[in-house]
Design a protein around this motif. Structure first.
Motif, PDB file in Angstrom:
ATOM      1  N   TRP A 177       0.832  -1.216   0.000  1.00 46.77           N
ATOM      2  CA  TRP A 177       0.000   0.000   0.000  1.00 46.77           C
ATOM      3  C   TRP A 177       0.863   1.262   0.000  1.00 46.77           C
ATOM      4  CZ3 TRP A 177      -4.933  -0.443  -1.176  1.00 46.77           C
ATOM      5  CH2 TRP A 177      -5.662  -1.565  -0.785  1.00 46.77           C
TER       6      TRP A 177
ATOM      7  N   HIS B  27      -4.111  -7.707   2.414  1.00 51.53           N
ATOM      8  CA  HIS B  27      -3.761  -7.063   3.679  1.00 51.53           C
ATOM      9  C   HIS B  27      -2.675  -6.011   3.470  1.00 51.53           C
ATOM     10  CE1 HIS B  27      -2.879  -6.613   7.953  1.00 51.53           C
ATOM     11  NE2 HIS B  27      -1.611  -6.624   7.605  1.00 51.53           N
ATOM     12  N   SER B  28      -1.652  -6.354   2.699  1.00 49.93           N
ATOM     13  CA  SER B  28      -0.469  -5.494   2.657  1.00 49.93           C
ATOM     14  C   SER B  28      -0.318  -4.683   1.374  1.00 49.93           C
ATOM     15  CB  SER B  28       0.784  -6.342   2.862  1.00 49.93           C
ATOM     16  OG  SER B  28       0.895  -7.303   1.835  1.00 49.93           O
TER      17      SER B  28
ATOM     18  N   THR C  81       1.728   1.888   6.907  1.00 50.09           N
ATOM     19  CA  THR C  81       0.652   2.006   5.922  1.00 50.09           C
ATOM     20  C   THR C  81       0.267   0.649   5.357  1.00 50.09           C
ATOM     21  OG1 THR C  81       1.520   4.174   5.332  1.00 50.09           O
ATOM     22  CG2 THR C  81      -0.044   3.173   3.794  1.00 50.09           C
ATOM     23  N   SER C  82       1.284  -0.173   5.103  1.00 54.01           N
ATOM     24  CA  SER C  82       1.016  -1.465   4.466  1.00 54.01           C
ATOM     25  C   SER C  82       0.764  -2.581   5.473  1.00 54.01           C
ATOM     26  CB  SER C  82       2.197  -1.857   3.570  1.00 54.01           C
ATOM     27  OG  SER C  82       2.566  -0.790   2.723  1.00 54.01           O
ATOM     28  N   GLY C  83       0.986  -2.323   6.759  1.00 56.02           N
ATOM     29  CA  GLY C  83       0.854  -3.399   7.737  1.00 56.02           C
ATOM     30  C   GLY C  83       1.874  -4.495   7.504  1.00 56.02           C
TER      31      GLY C  83
ATOM     32  N   LYS D 166      -8.205 -16.054  11.519  1.00 56.26           N
ATOM     33  CA  LYS D 166      -8.174 -14.630  11.203  1.00 56.26           C
ATOM     34  C   LYS D 166      -6.838 -14.211  10.590  1.00 56.26           C
ATOM     35  CE  LYS D 166      -8.295  -9.974  13.124  1.00 56.26           C
ATOM     36  NZ  LYS D 166      -8.479  -9.132  14.301  1.00 56.26           N
TER      37      LYS D 166
ATOM     38  N   GLN E 122       3.062  -9.834   7.542  1.00 56.41           N
ATOM     39  CA  GLN E 122       1.860  -9.010   7.733  1.00 56.41           C
ATOM     40  C   GLN E 122       1.647  -8.784   9.226  1.00 56.41           C
ATOM     41  OE1 GLN E 122      -0.734 -10.750   3.955  1.00 56.41           O
ATOM     42  NE2 GLN E 122      -1.486 -11.043   6.029  1.00 56.41           N
ATOM     43  N   ILE E 123       1.433  -7.560   9.614  1.00 57.12           N
ATOM     44  CA  ILE E 123       1.103  -7.276  11.009  1.00 57.12           C
ATOM     45  C   ILE E 123      -0.244  -6.565  11.077  1.00 57.12           C
ATOM     46  CG2 ILE E 123       3.477  -7.244  11.856  1.00 57.12           C
ATOM     47  CD1 ILE E 123       3.437  -4.197  11.558  1.00 57.12           C
ATOM     48  N   HIS E 124      -0.837  -6.630  12.262  1.00 53.77           N
ATOM     49  CA  HIS E 124      -2.191  -6.089  12.433  1.00 53.77           C
ATOM     50  C   HIS E 124      -2.238  -5.145  13.630  1.00 53.77           C
ATOM     51  CE1 HIS E 124      -4.201  -9.167   9.797  1.00 53.77           C
ATOM     52  NE2 HIS E 124      -3.022  -9.726   9.988  1.00 53.77           N
TER      53      HIS E 124
ATOM     54  N   SER F 249     -20.513 -19.162   7.289  1.00 56.01           N
ATOM     55  CA  SER F 249     -21.345 -17.964   7.469  1.00 56.01           C
ATOM     56  C   SER F 249     -20.571 -16.684   7.215  1.00 56.01           C
ATOM     57  CB  SER F 249     -21.865 -17.916   8.899  1.00 56.01           C
ATOM     58  OG  SER F 249     -20.794 -17.563   9.774  1.00 56.01           O
ATOM     59  N   GLU F 250     -19.270 -16.787   7.073  1.00 54.78           N
ATOM     60  CA  GLU F 250     -18.433 -15.595   6.916  1.00 54.78           C
ATOM     61  C   GLU F 250     -18.554 -14.637   8.092  1.00 54.78           C
ATOM     62  OE1 GLU F 250     -18.513 -13.791   3.008  1.00 54.78           O
ATOM     63  OE2 GLU F 250     -19.134 -15.686   2.111  1.00 54.78           O
TER      64      GLU F 250
ATOM     65  N   HIS G 198     -16.263 -14.579  10.262  1.00 52.81           N
ATOM     66  CA  HIS G 198     -14.859 -14.204  10.439  1.00 52.81           C
ATOM     67  C   HIS G 198     -14.463 -14.162  11.909  1.00 52.81           C
ATOM     68  CE1 HIS G 198     -14.467 -13.479   6.173  1.00 52.81           C
ATOM     69  NE2 HIS G 198     -15.595 -12.803   6.211  1.00 52.81           N
TER      70      HIS G 198
ATOM     71  N   THR H 190     -14.109  -4.245  16.500  1.00 47.36           N
ATOM     72  CA  THR H 190     -14.697  -3.198  17.335  1.00 47.36           C
ATOM     73  C   THR H 190     -15.673  -3.889  18.294  1.00 47.36           C
ATOM     74  OG1 THR H 190     -16.560  -2.890  15.843  1.00 47.36           O
ATOM     75  CG2 THR H 190     -14.605  -1.563  15.399  1.00 47.36           C
TER      76      THR H 190
ATOM     77  N   ASP I 158     -18.571  -5.005  16.371  1.00 47.63           N
ATOM     78  CA  ASP I 158     -18.261  -6.215  15.597  1.00 47.63           C
ATOM     79  C   ASP I 158     -18.396  -7.467  16.459  1.00 47.63           C
ATOM     80  OD1 ASP I 158     -17.695  -5.293  13.086  1.00 47.63           O
ATOM     81  OD2 ASP I 158     -15.552  -4.997  13.470  1.00 47.63           O
TER      82      ASP I 158
ATOM     83  N   ARG J 262     -21.970  -8.280  17.217  1.00 47.51           N
ATOM     84  CA  ARG J 262     -22.670  -8.799  16.042  1.00 47.51           C
ATOM     85  C   ARG J 262     -22.243 -10.239  15.746  1.00 47.51           C
ATOM     86  NH1 ARG J 262     -20.832  -9.201  11.071  1.00 47.51           N
ATOM     87  NH2 ARG J 262     -19.083  -7.811  11.455  1.00 47.51           N
TER      88      ARG J 262
ATOM     89  N   ARG K 189     -24.495 -13.777  15.868  1.00 48.64           N
ATOM     90  CA  ARG K 189     -24.657 -14.645  14.702  1.00 48.64           C
ATOM     91  C   ARG K 189     -24.215 -16.073  15.037  1.00 48.64           C
ATOM     92  NH1 ARG K 189     -24.011 -12.021   8.870  1.00 48.64           N
ATOM     93  NH2 ARG K 189     -24.233 -13.886   7.576  1.00 48.64           N
TER      94      ARG K 189
END
Lengths: 572, 572
Positions: free
Chosen positions: A436, A472-473, B173-175, B226, B280-282, B311-312, B314, B375, B378, B381, B385
């Motif tokens: 990104w 993701h990236s 920016t890119s994680g 995830k 990849q980081i989050h 069911s997606e 996630h 969140t 989230d 919700r 489900r």
């Protein structure tokens, strides 16, 4: 004759399907401005095959007899038409060469095996008789993955997998299907849809490419945000190699050393012939909607696309055109032909007025399309969340009208390319992926690189771009460029293309996100995966194919010297 | 001495951390029933290294001088303690052999390189001096990936990457983060957390394994639903090979032929030494909750897990224990030590009563844990489900109390294994992945296979299982088995283990979902990826490492004969 569909021998897609600009009032003006030419009405409805001057087949009687013994004389063809259909893919240079009777090395025979056993026999015969085998799916490659090396002296066999076109098995509980590699996109979806399933893989070439081709070139469909790249979709496969089949069973995940699955994916025929693939399939969704948004600037649009991905809204796709592509896309809109459409066109004018009133620079605005799937409730929730995200970047919601239009037209672009070619204009594409943080730099540097090439050639050239395929990236940036070509077209094309490719690499992007390497992008492999990486691939191909019988010269060590020379700055 | 943390030389994890059963009233009875022994209080607090009889180092003075010249004498150690720490991983047979002074082939020297340049010098020296190099991360392997071949006559060098433990760069920016391969899980998370990020990769071995080790063995963390398997998390890497470094730049996706990234992932040291990884980081999430559910049966629970994935919703993870593991897990609960806990225990009794009233067979019920992140909205919700989905399969929602408890205890299981070992009981694990449609069959067949081995050995044995790591097309099944061992432990263990592994393969599962191949699972490679697949890997290793200097005998062509003989039915 085997019952296998092919594209027109002299261009993209089906005979009698054309791009037309007569009903698009803004098209001729933008072409004039973009590449400096006045459009003429289309003249070329078809090209008589009688004009083709095809080099004769060099196959020996003994070789032909051996191949006929495998798949039958009726599926082993040496006629010029079949050989020309299989001589190349559909890159713009392939088509120019075909139209100009500049065939480098036409295969000597086309074989249509009817079973995996026949493929095995062909593969073994290739080693025994020292033939060159080139697997052929839908023939849509634009990376020169299907041409034999020009200097190839051995007999070249195009293996057309079109008869292997069946969905063999569906595991409804696991969402897995076992499918023959030679099936074309629409034929496969028809078989899956009949049982309520879809693969969800829709590359631009969908109508004229095959599952095996997608596997062999690391394809990615326009809905990859939801359904994944082909590398994720494929869970197992059969690959016919000399002496036997490598069978990778369908597995959701595994820890069995270096991934063979990921070794065959992208192998472009160099490691054997893919005959069957286990893929993830999905139930067709209850609801689907494509919504269009207009952003004041490219930067705001890009930021919104990233935020949509980060938000975990899980859209099916999210793409944004830059200002140039937005302008071009609006210029291909049809003139209103009904009262309803006239009202809609007036609505658009009113929208433009609104944007100007808000202080937008209408030359900078960028159109985005986002696709939502799921239950009706899901789609509603996702749309709301995306609305919040795009509002923060100043976007206007254009609604589902333009989105539906985009969805209908999505496979048509290559016809436009062939139309332009008749007008003396090369239009072609080149795409990359990058983190990104680097997308803005890649975008700017590619524009500059293309312009430098146009300047050097003294041309009025055009370049435009969109972002698609979010991860993701990072994401994919897809460029379309165009200019009027001359008799020196090979050099002109190579100069523009190599400048763009080099800008990808120099800016942190990859040589291709989903078009594959072939011979076209091979000169950048060392810079992309490093010299040590290429050495390892070279070693792999050598031990897997010591006789160079399987599509040699693809991915690495391609014979093309023009691209390499230009890349190295050795030719102007 | 290099400042690098190691596990205890004689067992798992840290000195002075133990499993204890005195405060768990239901534990001794279930062990009695499961494997037929009466538990004694733990006696082994530590083991004096003076009891170890370590084969002498065979390194020559010239070799030692050469290695000291690379990383310094202070980072080039030949003392017995360091050599024993590096001789093996922590599989139950590794620990038994260590405690019984049955060292197969202890490395002759341990080197702790302090830079990528030093790793390059070591790799080049290995070729020049004909040494065997074995990369070492946290030493947590349970697949025998770290032992030299018993018959190895050349000098064996363990390359401990523990000094390469820094997060070098974060692209916010890119994680994406660039991280040195030798960093242990907690040290890496500490560095990332300090800047608001997480990798989200938490394998059971997290506290004692490294990023490079995860890469080299195709690790998967408990939150892979995830965050992805390590193969998805890794976007680029540096691999030091003879003569130079293969550099794979960080890319979200690419179409550059056979994947080199996926070739190095899982390579277990056979293709070189991984020194740096782009991952990849989050961002750390706003909210996180683990909810427990109780299902009347395994089948209903499995169905619910599949429906949750379909069911997606996630989720971050979704796992369910089978009836045996549920029973065992409840038996490791502590006795109530406060009024609040007594009330809670009474609440549990009331719950059992409710279930019986509903007609549940309490011996059949299965506990599941599902983790939600995002969140607060989230999480709410998603929970709603999932509630709907699990209700359809008859589940009771136990709430967040047991979930929080599970989250705390998740890294502790190996200490229980070491405790049982002291009691004369082997407890070990074996895991697979298979399509959803095959999970029930795999589960049943593995139970039967283990029982057949227990019967043959005349043992009271135990096996239990859970499902975790969901994918579109399937999931991981993770088995734990236990029995009282005798002097013939090698044969006993191999018989049970090979029966279980064979049941995986025969039922459509893979030889390992995330523990890797090493020497332990190598005998099943032909059956898993087919003979042609193994031939291709063999060729790859030969051209990449013609002198067999880099961890030879791992993934394929391992020297172990006992597993192979038992697999082939040649030994009883």
């Amino acid at each position: 004759m085997p019952n296998v569909k092919h594209q027109k021998w002299w261009g993209w897609g089906e005979e009698n399907v054309f791009f037309t600009y007569e009903n698009k009032p803004a098209f001729a003006p933008i072409v004039k401005r973009a590449v400096g030419i006045d459009l003429r009405p289309r003249e070329r409805d078809t090209v008589d095959f009688g004009t083709a001057q095809v080099p004769a087949s060099r196959i020996t009687d003994a070789q032909l007899a051996a191949l006929q013994g495998i798949s039958g004389a009726e599926n082993t063809l040496t006629d010029d038409h079949d050989r020309v259909i299989h001589w190349a893919g559909k890159s713009v240079t392939d088509i120019i060469k075909t139209l100009q009777n500049r065939f480098d090395r036409v295969p000597d025979v086309v074989v249509y095996p009817g079973s995996e056993d026949e493929v095995q026999a062909l593969v073994d015969a290739a080693v025994e008789l020292d033939l060159v085998l080139i697997p052929f799916g839908g023939g849509s490659s634009i990376s020169r993955s299907l041409q034999a090396r020009p200097e190839e002296t051995r007999t070249v066999v195009s293996v057309d997998l079109g008869r292997l076109n069946q969905v063999l098995e569906i595991d409804e509980t696991s969402g897995l299907a076992r499918i023959q590699a030679g099936v074309l996109g629409p034929d496969m979806e028809e078989q899956l849809n009949a049982r309520g399933w879809t693969l969800g893989h829709f590359p631009d070439s969908f109508n004229h490419s095959t599952l095996g081709g997608w596997a062999a070139t690391r394809s990615s469909g326009m809905q990859s945000d939801k359904y994944g790249d082909i590398a994720e979709i494929i869970r197992g496969m059969n690959v016919v190699r000399p002496g036997g089949i490598v069978r990778l069973r369908p597995l959701p995940s595994t820890s069995t050393g270096p991934s063979l699955r990921e070794m065959f994916i992208g192998s472009e025929g160099r490691l054997g012939i893919i005959t069957e693939v286990w893929v993830q399939i999905h139930r067709q969704t209850e609801a689907r909607e494509v919504i269009a948004y207009m952003f004041p600037t490219w930067q705001q649009g890009l930021t919104a696309m990233r935020h949509i991905h980060e938000s975990e809204v899980h859209t099916t796709f999210a793409r944004i055109s830059d200002a140039r592509e937005t302008e071009f896309s609006l210029a291909t809109q049809k003139a209103p032909t009904s009262l309803k459409k006239t009202v809609s066109a007036k609505g658009q004018d009113a929208l433009w007025a609104l944007m100007r009133k808000r202080g937008w620079d209408t030359d900078a605005m960028c159109i985005a399309y986002v696709c939502f799937e799921g239950t009706k409730q899901d789609v509603l929730r996702k749309k709301r969340r995306v609305s919040g995200i795009v509002h923060k970047q100043g976007a206007l919601i254009l609604g589902s009208g333009p989105g539906a239009l985009y969805d209908q037209k999505k496979f048509d672009t290559p016809y436009l390319r062939d139309f332009l070619l008749e007008q003396g204009v090369i239009g072609d594409v080149s795409e990359t992926a990058a983190p990104w943080a680097k997308l803005t730099t890649v975008h700017k540097n590619v524009y500059d690189a293309a312009q430098s090439a146009f300047d050097e050639l003294g041309k009025t050239g055009w370049i435009m771009s969109h972002m698609s395929h979010s991860y993701h990236s990072g994401a994919c940036l897809y460029f379309t460029f165009a200019f009027e070509y001359s008799d020196d077209v090979d050099h002109e094309y190579a100069l523009v293309k190599t400048r763009i490719q080099q800008a990808f690499i120099d800016s942190g992007g990859t040589l291709s996100h989903h078009h594959g390497v072939g011979a076209e992008h091979s000169p950048w492999m060392e810079q992309d995966v490093s010299e040590g990486g290429v050495q390892l691939l070279r070693g792999l191909f050598q031990i897997a194919d010591p006789g160079e019988n399987f599509n040699p010269g693809k991915v690495i060590d391609s014979p093309d010297t023009l691209h390499k020379a230009l890349r190295n700055g050795e030719a102007g």
